[in-house]
Design a protein around this motif. Sequence first.
Motif, mmCIF file in Angstrom:
data_model
loop_
_atom_site.group_PDB
_atom_site.id
_atom_site.type_symbol
_atom_site.label_atom_id
_atom_site.label_comp_id
_atom_site.label_asym_id
_atom_site.label_seq_id
_atom_site.Cartn_x
_atom_site.Cartn_y
_atom_site.Cartn_z
ATOM 1 N N GLY A 14 0.907 -1.040 -0.078
ATOM 2 C CA GLY A 14 -0.029 0.253 -0.004
ATOM 3 C C GLY A 14 0.777 1.303 0.117
ATOM 4 O O GLY A 14 1.617 1.609 0.977
ATOM 5 N N GLY A 16 -0.390 4.409 0.153
ATOM 6 C CA GLY A 16 -1.061 5.376 0.924
ATOM 7 C C GLY A 16 -1.905 6.210 -0.096
ATOM 8 O O GLY A 16 -1.698 5.983 -1.432
ATOM 9 N N THR A 24 4.235 3.173 5.413
ATOM 10 C CA THR A 24 4.641 2.730 6.923
ATOM 11 C C THR A 24 6.222 2.219 6.346
ATOM 12 O O THR A 24 6.719 2.355 5.173
ATOM 13 C CB THR A 24 3.999 1.262 6.621
ATOM 14 O OG1 THR A 24 4.329 0.388 5.950
ATOM 15 C CG2 THR A 24 2.632 1.592 6.829
ATOM 16 N N ASP A 95 -4.769 1.706 0.312
ATOM 17 C CA ASP A 95 -4.465 0.157 0.758
ATOM 18 C C ASP A 95 -4.821 -0.982 -0.169
ATOM 19 O O ASP A 95 -5.968 -0.855 -0.673
ATOM 20 C CB ASP A 95 -5.428 0.230 2.184
ATOM 21 C CG ASP A 95 -4.976 -1.157 2.898
ATOM 22 O OD1 ASP A 95 -4.383 -1.059 3.879
ATOM 23 O OD2 ASP A 95 -5.733 -2.193 2.688
ATOM 24 N N PRO A 120 -0.159 -3.486 4.346
ATOM 25 C CA PRO A 120 -1.025 -2.407 4.335
ATOM 26 C C PRO A 120 -0.883 -0.923 4.118
ATOM 27 O O PRO A 120 0.511 -0.512 4.506
ATOM 28 C CB PRO A 120 -2.017 -2.760 5.636
ATOM 29 C CG PRO A 120 -0.992 -3.114 6.556
ATOM 30 C CD PRO A 120 -0.038 -4.120 5.719
ATOM 31 N N GLY A 121 -1.796 -0.197 3.863
ATOM 32 C CA GLY A 121 -1.397 1.079 3.478
ATOM 33 C C GLY A 121 -2.523 2.079 4.159
ATOM 34 O O GLY A 121 -3.564 1.655 4.319
ATOM 35 N N THR A 123 -5.693 4.246 3.637
ATOM 36 C CA THR A 123 -6.678 4.477 2.686
ATOM 37 C C THR A 123 -6.801 6.037 2.700
ATOM 38 O O THR A 123 -7.107 6.796 3.623
ATOM 39 C CB THR A 123 -7.653 3.777 3.173
ATOM 40 O OG1 THR A 123 -8.592 3.474 1.819
ATOM 41 C CG2 THR A 123 -8.641 4.057 4.192
#
Length: 261
Positions: A14, A16, A24, A95, A120-121, A123
Amino acid sequence: MQDDFRPGDVWLVGAGPGDPDLLTRKAERLMRTASVVFYDALVGPGVLALIPPHVRKVPVGKRSGRHSKDQRSINELLVEAALDGERVVRLKGGDPAVFARSMEEMAALAAVGVTARICPGVTAASAAAASAGVSLSLRGLGRRVQFVTAHVQAGEPLELDWARLADAGATTAFYMGRSAAGEISRELIAAGLDAATPVMVACDVSLPSERLFRTRLDLLPIAVKAVADDSPTLILVGEAVASNPALSPRAIARAFSAPQD
Protein backbone atom coordinates in the motif's frame (compact mmCIF):
# COMPACT_ATOMS: atom_id res chain seq x y z
CA MET A 1 15.81 -7.78 6.96
CA GLN A 2 15.48 -9.75 3.72
CA ASP A 3 14.24 -13.01 5.21
CA ASP A 4 10.67 -12.03 4.35
CA PHE A 5 11.57 -10.94 0.79
CA ARG A 6 13.44 -13.60 -1.11
CA PRO A 7 13.87 -14.04 -4.88
CA GLY A 8 10.53 -15.10 -6.35
CA ASP A 9 8.51 -13.43 -3.59
CA VAL A 10 5.71 -10.95 -4.27
CA TRP A 11 4.48 -8.23 -1.94
CA LEU A 12 1.35 -6.16 -2.58
CA VAL A 13 2.28 -2.87 -0.96
CA GLY A 14 0.00 0.00 0.00
CA ALA A 15 1.44 3.32 -1.15
CA GLY A 16 -1.08 5.34 0.85
CA PRO A 17 -2.92 8.35 -0.59
CA GLY A 18 0.15 10.06 -2.05
CA ASP A 19 2.13 11.80 0.69
CA PRO A 20 5.36 9.78 1.11
CA ASP A 21 5.37 10.61 4.84
CA LEU A 22 2.25 8.44 5.18
CA LEU A 23 4.05 5.31 3.98
CA THR A 24 4.66 2.62 6.56
CA ARG A 25 8.28 1.84 7.40
CA LYS A 26 7.73 -1.68 6.09
CA ALA A 27 6.43 -0.39 2.76
CA GLU A 28 9.55 1.73 2.28
CA ARG A 29 11.82 -1.17 3.21
CA LEU A 30 10.12 -3.50 0.73
CA MET A 31 10.38 -0.89 -2.04
CA ARG A 32 14.11 -0.51 -1.37
CA THR A 33 14.66 -4.28 -1.31
CA ALA A 34 12.70 -5.07 -4.48
CA SER A 35 14.28 -5.78 -7.84
CA VAL A 36 11.15 -4.61 -9.70
CA VAL A 37 8.19 -2.43 -8.73
CA PHE A 38 4.93 -2.48 -10.71
CA TYR A 39 3.08 0.68 -9.75
CA ASP A 40 -0.38 2.19 -10.21
CA ALA A 41 -1.15 5.57 -11.75
CA LEU A 42 -2.41 6.87 -8.41
CA VAL A 43 0.92 6.32 -6.66
CA GLY A 44 2.29 9.78 -5.85
CA PRO A 45 5.59 11.01 -7.35
CA GLY A 46 7.01 11.51 -3.85
CA VAL A 47 6.50 7.81 -3.15
CA LEU A 48 8.08 6.76 -6.44
CA ALA A 49 11.10 8.95 -5.64
CA LEU A 50 11.88 6.68 -2.68
CA ILE A 51 12.51 3.71 -4.98
CA PRO A 52 16.29 3.35 -5.55
CA PRO A 53 17.57 3.99 -9.09
CA HIS A 54 18.72 0.37 -9.54
CA VAL A 55 15.18 -0.97 -8.99
CA ARG A 56 13.24 -1.45 -12.21
CA LYS A 57 9.99 0.58 -12.20
CA VAL A 58 7.10 -0.52 -14.43
CA PRO A 59 3.91 1.61 -14.72
CA VAL A 60 0.81 -0.54 -14.94
CA GLY A 61 -1.75 1.78 -13.43
CA LYS A 62 -5.33 2.46 -14.36
CA ARG A 63 -6.98 5.88 -14.23
CA SER A 64 -10.57 6.60 -15.15
CA GLY A 65 -10.79 5.95 -18.88
CA ARG A 66 -7.01 5.75 -19.35
CA HIS A 67 -5.85 2.17 -18.87
CA SER A 68 -2.20 1.45 -19.59
CA LYS A 69 -2.66 -2.27 -18.80
CA ASP A 70 -5.72 -4.43 -18.36
CA GLN A 71 -5.93 -6.61 -15.26
CA ARG A 72 -5.06 -9.84 -17.06
CA SER A 73 -1.87 -8.26 -18.45
CA ILE A 74 -0.89 -7.05 -14.99
CA ASN A 75 -1.44 -10.53 -13.58
CA GLU A 76 0.77 -12.01 -16.31
CA LEU A 77 3.56 -9.51 -15.62
CA LEU A 78 3.54 -10.34 -11.91
CA VAL A 79 3.60 -14.07 -12.59
CA GLU A 80 6.45 -13.78 -15.09
CA ALA A 81 8.57 -11.64 -12.76
CA ALA A 82 8.02 -13.96 -9.78
CA LEU A 83 8.87 -17.09 -11.79
CA ASP A 84 12.01 -15.34 -13.07
CA GLY A 85 13.19 -15.01 -9.48
CA GLU A 86 12.63 -11.29 -9.07
CA ARG A 87 11.78 -9.66 -5.77
CA VAL A 88 8.45 -8.19 -6.82
CA VAL A 89 6.59 -5.25 -5.30
CA ARG A 90 3.12 -4.50 -6.63
CA LEU A 91 2.66 -0.91 -5.46
CA LYS A 92 -0.96 0.17 -5.11
CA GLY A 93 -2.40 3.55 -4.16
CA GLY A 94 -4.05 3.61 -0.74
CA ASP A 95 -4.50 0.21 0.88
CA PRO A 96 -4.29 -3.01 -1.19
CA ALA A 97 -7.33 -4.40 0.65
CA VAL A 98 -9.65 -1.52 -0.33
CA PHE A 99 -10.97 -1.58 -3.93
CA ALA A 100 -7.58 -2.56 -5.34
CA ARG A 101 -8.35 -5.90 -7.06
CA SER A 102 -5.66 -7.52 -4.94
CA MET A 103 -7.42 -10.87 -4.73
CA GLU A 104 -7.36 -11.24 -8.52
CA GLU A 105 -3.60 -10.77 -8.56
CA MET A 106 -3.05 -13.07 -5.59
CA ALA A 107 -5.20 -15.77 -7.23
CA ALA A 108 -3.19 -15.55 -10.48
CA LEU A 109 0.04 -15.92 -8.53
CA ALA A 110 -1.31 -18.76 -6.39
CA ALA A 111 -2.24 -20.65 -9.56
CA VAL A 112 1.47 -20.99 -10.38
CA GLY A 113 2.54 -21.68 -6.80
CA VAL A 114 3.53 -18.15 -5.77
CA THR A 115 2.17 -16.82 -2.48
CA ALA A 116 1.76 -13.05 -2.40
CA ARG A 117 1.67 -11.12 0.85
CA ILE A 118 0.12 -7.76 1.70
CA CYS A 119 1.66 -4.70 3.32
CA PRO A 120 -1.24 -2.39 4.28
CA GLY A 121 -1.36 1.32 3.56
CA VAL A 122 -3.32 4.37 4.67
CA THR A 123 -6.59 4.49 2.76
CA ALA A 124 -7.86 7.76 1.27
CA ALA A 125 -10.88 8.07 3.57
CA SER A 126 -8.68 8.03 6.68
CA ALA A 127 -6.23 10.53 5.17
CA ALA A 128 -9.03 12.89 4.11
CA ALA A 129 -10.59 12.82 7.57
CA ALA A 130 -7.19 13.56 9.10
CA SER A 131 -6.59 16.51 6.76
CA ALA A 132 -10.03 17.92 7.61
CA GLY A 133 -9.58 17.39 11.34
CA VAL A 134 -12.66 15.18 11.67
CA SER A 135 -13.34 11.59 12.62
CA LEU A 136 -15.04 9.09 10.34
CA SER A 137 -16.92 7.79 13.37
CA LEU A 138 -18.49 9.89 16.10
CA ARG A 139 -20.42 8.80 19.14
CA GLY A 140 -24.12 9.45 18.65
CA LEU A 141 -23.74 10.66 15.05
CA GLY A 142 -21.51 8.27 13.11
CA ARG A 143 -21.77 4.83 14.65
CA ARG A 144 -20.90 3.03 11.42
CA VAL A 145 -18.44 3.63 8.57
CA GLN A 146 -19.19 2.35 5.05
CA PHE A 147 -16.69 2.13 2.18
CA VAL A 148 -18.27 2.05 -1.28
CA THR A 149 -16.76 2.08 -4.76
CA ALA A 150 -18.57 4.37 -7.17
CA HIS A 151 -16.56 3.21 -10.17
CA VAL A 152 -18.53 1.62 -13.00
CA GLN A 153 -17.96 1.14 -16.71
CA ALA A 154 -19.06 4.05 -18.90
CA GLY A 155 -22.81 4.13 -19.40
CA GLU A 156 -23.58 1.59 -16.68
CA PRO A 157 -25.80 2.51 -13.70
CA LEU A 158 -24.38 2.52 -10.19
CA GLU A 159 -26.20 -0.49 -8.76
CA LEU A 160 -26.04 -0.20 -4.98
CA ASP A 161 -28.36 -0.92 -2.07
CA TRP A 162 -29.27 2.74 -1.64
CA ALA A 163 -31.81 2.06 1.12
CA ARG A 164 -29.11 0.47 3.22
CA LEU A 165 -26.55 3.16 2.44
CA ALA A 166 -28.98 5.99 3.32
CA ASP A 167 -28.26 5.60 7.05
CA ALA A 168 -28.31 8.88 8.96
CA GLY A 169 -26.13 7.28 11.64
CA ALA A 170 -23.34 6.27 9.28
CA THR A 171 -20.42 7.90 7.49
CA THR A 172 -20.21 6.70 3.90
CA ALA A 173 -17.03 7.03 1.85
CA PHE A 174 -17.57 6.86 -1.91
CA TYR A 175 -14.27 6.08 -3.62
CA MET A 176 -13.81 7.19 -7.24
CA GLY A 177 -16.98 9.20 -6.88
CA ARG A 178 -16.43 12.13 -9.23
CA SER A 179 -18.52 10.98 -12.20
CA ALA A 180 -21.23 9.47 -9.97
CA ALA A 181 -21.79 12.54 -7.78
CA GLY A 182 -25.20 13.33 -9.25
CA GLU A 183 -26.41 9.77 -8.90
CA ILE A 184 -25.10 9.51 -5.33
CA SER A 185 -26.95 12.67 -4.32
CA ARG A 186 -30.17 11.76 -6.08
CA GLU A 187 -30.36 8.15 -4.93
CA LEU A 188 -29.48 8.79 -1.28
CA ILE A 189 -32.11 11.53 -1.01
CA ALA A 190 -34.68 9.32 -2.73
CA ALA A 191 -33.84 6.58 -0.21
CA GLY A 192 -34.65 8.92 2.67
CA LEU A 193 -31.40 10.63 3.62
CA ASP A 194 -31.86 14.31 4.51
CA ALA A 195 -30.89 16.65 1.65
CA ALA A 196 -29.02 18.78 4.19
CA THR A 197 -26.74 15.91 5.27
CA PRO A 198 -23.13 17.19 5.46
CA VAL A 199 -20.80 16.10 2.67
CA MET A 200 -17.08 16.56 2.15
CA VAL A 201 -15.51 16.36 -1.30
CA ALA A 202 -11.79 15.51 -1.14
CA CYS A 203 -9.51 15.74 -4.18
CA ASP A 204 -5.81 14.79 -4.40
CA VAL A 205 -5.90 13.70 -0.78
CA SER A 206 -2.65 14.33 1.15
CA LEU A 207 -0.85 15.90 -1.84
CA PRO A 208 0.22 19.57 -2.04
CA SER A 209 -2.69 20.06 -4.47
CA GLU A 210 -5.22 18.63 -1.99
CA ARG A 211 -8.64 20.28 -1.97
CA LEU A 212 -11.32 19.74 0.68
CA PHE A 213 -14.74 21.22 0.13
CA ARG A 214 -17.72 20.94 2.45
CA THR A 215 -21.25 21.09 1.16
CA ARG A 216 -24.59 19.33 1.63
CA LEU A 217 -25.98 16.28 -0.09
CA ASP A 218 -28.38 18.07 -2.43
CA LEU A 219 -25.59 20.38 -3.64
CA LEU A 220 -23.03 17.61 -4.13
CA PRO A 221 -23.13 17.52 -7.97
CA ILE A 222 -22.53 21.27 -8.18
CA ALA A 223 -19.67 21.09 -5.67
CA VAL A 224 -17.92 18.25 -7.47
CA LYS A 225 -18.23 19.99 -10.82
CA ALA A 226 -16.73 23.14 -9.31
CA VAL A 227 -13.75 21.66 -7.46
CA ALA A 228 -12.89 18.18 -8.74
CA ASP A 229 -11.59 18.84 -12.27
CA ASP A 230 -9.98 15.56 -13.39
CA SER A 231 -8.56 14.76 -9.96
CA PRO A 232 -9.03 11.55 -7.98
CA THR A 233 -12.09 12.35 -5.86
CA LEU A 234 -13.40 10.90 -2.63
CA ILE A 235 -16.85 11.79 -1.31
CA LEU A 236 -17.62 11.52 2.41
CA VAL A 237 -21.29 11.67 3.45
CA GLY A 238 -22.52 11.94 7.04
CA GLU A 239 -22.97 14.11 10.10
CA ALA A 240 -19.50 13.21 11.39
CA VAL A 241 -17.78 15.11 8.55
CA ALA A 242 -19.51 18.45 9.24
CA SER A 243 -17.12 21.34 9.91
CA ASN A 244 -18.21 21.23 13.54
CA PRO A 245 -20.13 18.00 14.14
CA ALA A 246 -20.95 19.05 17.69
CA LEU A 247 -23.11 21.87 16.27
CA SER A 248 -24.91 19.84 13.61
CA PRO A 249 -28.73 19.87 13.78
CA ARG A 250 -28.84 16.26 14.89
CA ALA A 251 -26.26 16.82 17.62
CA ILE A 252 -28.14 19.84 18.96
CA ALA A 253 -31.46 17.97 18.92
CA ARG A 254 -29.84 15.04 20.70
CA ALA A 255 -28.37 17.31 23.37
CA PHE A 256 -31.73 18.95 24.11
CA SER A 257 -33.54 15.60 24.23
CA ALA A 258 -31.02 13.99 26.58
CA PRO A 259 -32.23 13.45 30.18
CA GLN A 260 -31.03 16.13 32.59
CA ASP A 261 -29.14 15.30 35.79
